[in-house]
Design an enzyme around this catalytic site. Structure first.
Site, PDB file in Angstrom:
ATOM      1  N   GLY A 119       0.820  -1.197   0.000  1.00  0.00           N
ATOM      2  CA  GLY A 119       0.000   0.000   0.000  1.00  0.00           C
ATOM      3  C   GLY A 119       0.855   1.248   0.000  1.00  0.00           C
TER       4      GLY A 119
ATOM      5  N   GLY B 280       0.524   5.775   0.620  1.00  0.00           N
ATOM      6  CA  GLY B 280      -0.305   6.905   1.002  1.00  0.00           C
ATOM      7  C   GLY B 280       0.550   8.144   1.031  1.00  0.00           C
TER       8      GLY B 280
ATOM      9  N   VAL C 258       3.463   1.114   2.735  1.00  0.00           N
ATOM     10  CA  VAL C 258       3.239   0.015   3.666  1.00  0.00           C
ATOM     11  C   VAL C 258       3.803  -1.250   3.040  1.00  0.00           C
ATOM     12  CG1 VAL C 258       1.545  -1.311   4.961  1.00  0.00           C
ATOM     13  CG2 VAL C 258       1.130   1.098   4.490  1.00  0.00           C
TER      14      VAL C 258
ATOM     15  N   ASP D 113     -11.581   8.089  14.201  1.00  0.00           N
ATOM     16  CA  ASP D 113     -11.735   7.775  12.786  1.00  0.00           C
ATOM     17  C   ASP D 113     -12.282   6.357  12.628  1.00  0.00           C
ATOM     18  OD1 ASP D 113     -11.733   8.399  10.133  1.00  0.00           O
ATOM     19  OD2 ASP D 113      -9.599   8.000   9.832  1.00  0.00           O
TER      20      ASP D 113
END
Ligand SMILES: *[C@@H]1O[C@H](CO)[C@@H](O)[C@H](O)[C@H]1NC(C)=O
Ligand SMILES: *[C@@H]1O[C@H](CO)[C@@H](O)[C@H](O)[C@H]1NC(C)=O
Ligand SMILES: *[C@@H]1O[C@H](CO)[C@@H](O)[C@H](O)[C@H]1NC(C)=O
Ligand SMILES: *[C@@H]1O[C@H](CO)[C@@H](O)[C@H](O)[C@H]1NC(C)=O
Length: 956
Positions: free
Chosen positions: A639, A641, A646, A756
């Site tokens: 991943g 971001g 990740v 969240d």
């Protein structure tokens, strides 16, 4: 020399590679400690958990937890299920331990001894105990357990000891039937102790068979009805039978006298009818009580004089008539005879060689007219209410009730010394030393004798105890017994005092040793006493005093100083050896030492503060993580971001990890990073993704998490993961996630508001257990700001609490709101905001409480299983709508959400304790997409921060 170094290093290396499973034990122990608000154990994070008081390890895994009499309070959290190598668990005599027994106890497949005597547990005994196939010793007595005895206990093939007495158990005794297990399957069990409960119903005849090994059958003081099944006589090894104080009726089965090994039998206080049972042949009987039953009128039975081992015969209110034969009193050990309230007539003759131990003959309210006694033994004889007293006009001594005999009560004598006068709470030991004794009460439930005054008996018990403690190398100076009495249930109750050796008081280890010997029945009295229960009183005077966690640990105790000095030396030697090896092996040893000293790399000079205070998280070097991920190769990327990448990695021990690596420019200050990992490392719960460690090395900042194989809940709801979630699974996931959040709110230290909560942040493990992830936005609450904190608004649209959005005041109720949205998403599989439509409003509009499933068919996710029964769905919807109430005050707390979900699960017939899927691994629908997005890859996780958002500690 070098071979030795090799071996040492090998040992160090093995130890390191085992660290990880040990880590899960550590994490679980910390969770236990947290839930016990413990101040006594002093479990200290700086020391090896295998050195913690009460903890024993084998191969670096926790194999026994013995914490009896430790003054613990609180519940037993589900974390206990993490100790997969645990063999012995003893939490006895912690009177402030309460709550229900977690079904997670069923995970402890290696458990042999489960001992929870004298706590305050309540609720039902979980079925899952039936999974503990290695269990040999199960003691749950003297708690507040309710509900019935789970039939699953019948699966405990190796059980030797089963004690459920002194609880509030109801229902009938489970015998096996068809495929349902039952207690009759426990063919190795020697002890069934079920007394002092509220068990009812008939004793099933299937409960007994000739394969059983039972020697003690204690069913006294319940509400059992019906006849004694004739099958009881098949259990030939029986030695103690207590069926007294029930509502049993009918004839006592005539084959009962085939139980020739029985030494103590209590059938008193029932509703038996028919003939007095013929006990001819039960020649080992010491103690017999048939009192208070409705037997047919009967002459004094001939077996009276043939039972030559009798010490005690009690048959008051049993309809006996005729004369007592003189030979009866010459039974050699006879101590106590109670035949009061019958119609015994004629002359009483105690003259022909009566037993020298005869203490009391109670014949009040009979028809005796005469009395002959040749030798003037000092027998307590009561003839009140017989013609001999009412008609002769003479007042004999035996015509009045004896005054109480408490003056003759037993107490262990001093050993030829003069007891000093001791200070408050101190007691003089038999050796005339003032000390704080460990105390408690023995209850012997079926001793072979009835005398409470014969000191020989108690002196011998006292000596036995002393010999036992000596042989067990326990720090015991002496033992004293006092005040034997018979209580309401006819148990012989006796007070025990155990005095510490060489000190004023016991230390914790000493108390554990003494108290486990009694809770585990390691101490076995001689056969006269038979079985006992011991209930300890609180011990409040531990040596060297109790230091609350975090308090100054520098105690003036030479033992500790010497101990740590030795430990330090060993460590220094290891370092030296490792250093020597390093010279030859080019730095490999350095790495090992660094790993065993996880904070060695912490850079205190760069303004990042002192070494982080971590609970269970470890420090990784850059090389460590580089190796796990093939130099952070692209294949391991799962991943990306704004903050960085990740990666998925594998630790040398095989554990899968997910590594969040901040990219250059996204790193935060050392202090913030430290604060974040300190916070994350304190969070340990089955339903929260755990931090394994971090890397703060070579300018890198990385967080290492456990890898959760089944990805996010969102992936599963959207069909991306290929996992089909039916209604049951969704319920379990909701409960798991709710428990994780409740933990963060109520139990984490400091409490944390997630901020969240969304389906992207709920992960599913291989058993579909929900785990709350990502605390990138989390807020710890300090005590000063227990109610709310004012913050810049952060969160994800669609899940965000509107009240928080408007007021900027963050409370736990904001998480509750988001969770309500998650619940709606769970049943609809729609995004909270889809094509401009808000799910909360959609549900409210479509809803009609008068229709089936609240008229929500159109909105429900078809894969939930629409054609199956969606039991509980309405309550689920009601709950979710409560969570999304506009005003935070009107929303339930997470703990209430958990309770309601548990109740829905129970209604649906699921065990609320298990949130994992019933099948051992998730099943997939169609082919599984192998490269679906991993949870850690989700951009939106860090949408507002562009990096690791440091959870800001609220200023005091
Ligand atoms: C009865 O007790 C004796 C002696 O304690 C023992 O040897 C024998 O095996 C017992 N009988 C049964 C059927 O267990
Ligand atoms: C009691 O049983 C014994 C042996 O089984 C028998 O000999 C005796 O006659 C019986 N007594 C009565 C009163 O039935
Ligand atoms: C005692 O009672 C029995 C039965 O009621 C009777 O047969 C017997 O004669 C009585 N004996 C005496 C001495 O009164
Ligand atoms: C006390 O008990 C012992 C052992 O059971 C016995 O030998 C002794 O005779 C008893 N003493 C008295 C006074 O009954």
């Amino acid at each position: 020399m070098s071979a030795m170094i090799w071996r040492l290093l090998l040992i160090i290396f093995i130890q390191i590679s085992i660290t990880s499973s040990q880590n899960s034990d550590r994490v679980a122990l910390q969770a236990l400690r947290d839930s016990w608000q413990d101040t006594l154990l002093n479990w200290n994070d700086d020391t090896d958990l295998c050195d913690w008081v009460g903890v024993t390890c084998t191969n670096f895994r926790v194999t026994s937890l013995i914490l009896s009499s430790m003054g613990l309070s609180g519940g037993l959290p589900g974390d206990i299920g993490q100790f997969t190598e645990l063999q012995i668990l003893d939490l006895s005599y912690n009177k402030d331990m309460r709550g229900s027994l977690t079904p997670a106890i069923g995970n402890l497949r290696k458990l042999t001894n489960l001992i929870l005597v004298g706590c305050n547990f309540n609720g039902p005994i979980p079925d899952s105990i039936g999974n503990l196939e290695r269990l040999r010793y199960l003691s749950l007595n003297s708690n507040g357990f309710t509900g019935s005895i789970p039939p699953s206990l019948g699966n405990l093939k190796n059980l030797y000891w089963l004690d459920l007495s002194a609880n509030k158990l109801t229902g009938s005794l489970p015998a096996s039937e068809g495929t349902q297990p039952g207690l009759d399957m426990l063919t190795h069990a020697k002890h069934f102790h079920f007394g002092d409960n509220q068990l009812s119903g008939d004793i099933p005849s299937g409960l007994f068979n000739s394969n059983m090994s039972l020697i003690h059958l204690l069913f006294e003081n319940n509400r059992l009805t019906g006849k004694i099944p004739t099958t009881l006589a098949l259990v030939h090894p029986l030695e103690v039978v207590r069926l007294d104080r029930n509502m049993l009726s009918g004839d006592v089965p005539s084959n009962i006298n085939s139980l020739t090994n029985v030494t103590e039998m209590y059938l008193s206080l029932n509703r038996f009818t028919g003939p007095v049972p013929n006990l001819t042949g039960m020649n080992r009987l010491n103690y017999l009580d048939l009192s208070n039953n409705g037997f047919d009128q009967s002459n004094i039975p001939s077996w009276f004089s043939t039972l030559q081992s009798l010490t005690t015969l009690k048959m008051k209110f049993t309809n006996l008539v005729g004369e007592l034969p003189a030979s009866f009193f010459s039974i050699p050990q006879l101590q106590n005879v109670d035949l009061s309230n019958n119609r015994i007539n004629g002359s009483l003759d105690i003259s022909s060689n009566p037993s020298t131990q005869l203490e009391l003959v109670d014949l009040q309210t009979n028809l005796i007219t005469d009395f002959t006694q040749r030798n003037q033994y000092d027998i307590g004889l009561i003839l009140v209410g017989n013609p001999i007293c009412t008609e002769s006009g003479v007042t004999y001594k035996f015509c009045s009730l004896p005054t109480n005999t408490s003056g003759r009560s037993y107490s262990t004598q001093s050993n030829n010394c003069v007891p000093p006068s001791c200070g408050p709470n101190l007691v003089s030991s038999p050796n005339c030393q003032c000390a704080y004794p460990f105390t408690g009460l023995f209850s012997f439930k079926a001793p072979s004798f009835s005398s409470v005054t014969n000191s020989t008996i108690y002196d011998s018990l006292q000596k036995l105890l002393m010999t036992f403690f000596k042989n067990a190398s326990l720090p015991v100076d002496s033992v004293s017994l006092r005040n034997p009495t018979r209580n309401m249930e006819d148990y012989l109750v006796l007070r025990l005092e155990v005095f510490p050796y060489g000190e004023l008081s016991f230390n914790r280890t000493g108390i554990i040793g003494v108290s486990f010997a009694l809770s585990n029945q390691t101490f076995k009295p001689k056969s006269d006493f038979n079985t006992y229960t011991f209930i300890a009183e609180n011990y409040n005077n531990f040596f060297p005093g109790s230091t609350p966690r975090g308090a100054n640990k520098k105690l003036s105790n030479t033992g500790i100083i010497i101990g740590s000095a030795i430990g330090g030396c060993v460590f220094v030697i290891l370092l030296v050896l490792a250093g020597m090896y390093a010279l030859r092996q080019k730095g490999r040893a350095k790495q090992i030492v660094q790993q065993s000293q996880p904070f060695a790399l912490w850079d205190a000079t760069s303004g990042s503060g002192g070494v982080p205070q971590l609970k269970g998280a470890r420090s990784f070097t850059f090389e460590d993580l580089s190796k796990c991920t093939g130099n952070f190769s692209d294949i391991t990327k799962i991943g990306a971001g704004g903050y960085g990448m990740v990666y998925k990695g594998t630790l040398p021990n095989g554990q899968l990890i997910a590594i969040k690596r901040a990219q250059h420019g996204s790193t935060q200050g050392g202090l913030e990073f430290k604060t974040e990992i300190e916070l994350l490392s304190r969070v340990h719960h089955k339903n929260v993704v755990g931090l394994i460690g971090f890397c703060f090395d070579k300018g890198e900042q990385m967080l290492v998490y456990e890898y959760i194989v089944n990805g996010t809940l969102k992936d599963s709801l959207s069909g991306r993961s290929g996992i089909r979630l039916d209604w049951m699974r969704r319920l379990k996931i909701a409960l798991g996630a709710a428990r994780g959040l409740q933990y963060l709110h109520d139990l984490a230290d400091p409490p944390i508001i997630h901020r969240d909560v969304k389906t992207n942040n709920i992960l599913l493990d291989q058993r579909l257990v929900a785990k709350v992830a990502d605390f990138g936005l989390s807020k710890p609450l300090s005590d000063a700001n227990r109610t709310h904190v004012t913050t810049q608004v952060k969160g994800t649209m669609g899940y965000m609490d509107p009240e928080y959005y408007m007021t900027q005041q963050l409370t736990e109720k904001s998480d509750v709101y988001s969770f309500g949205v998650v619940m709606l998403e769970l049943i609809t599989a729609r995004n909270p905001i889809e094509k401009g439509k808000y799910i909360v409003r959609e549900v409210k509009q479509a809803m009609n409480r008068n229709k089936e499933l609240y008229n929500l068919y159109q909105l429900l996710d078809p894969t939930i299983g629409l054609n199956s029964q969606l039991k509980g769905l309405e309550r689920f919807v009601d709950l979710s709508l409560k969570c999304v109430e506009e005003s935070g005050n009107q929303r339930p707390a997470m703990s209430e959400v958990v309770k309601e979900l548990e109740s829905i699960m129970a209604m649906v017939g699921l065990n609320p304790g298990s949130e994992s899927s019933s099948s051992t691994s998730a099943s997939y629908e169609g082919t599984r997409n192998s490269d679906y997005n991993h949870p850690y890859s989700n951009d939106s996780l860090f949408a507002y921060s562009g990096g690791f958002l440091p959870p800001k500690l609220v200023p005091k």
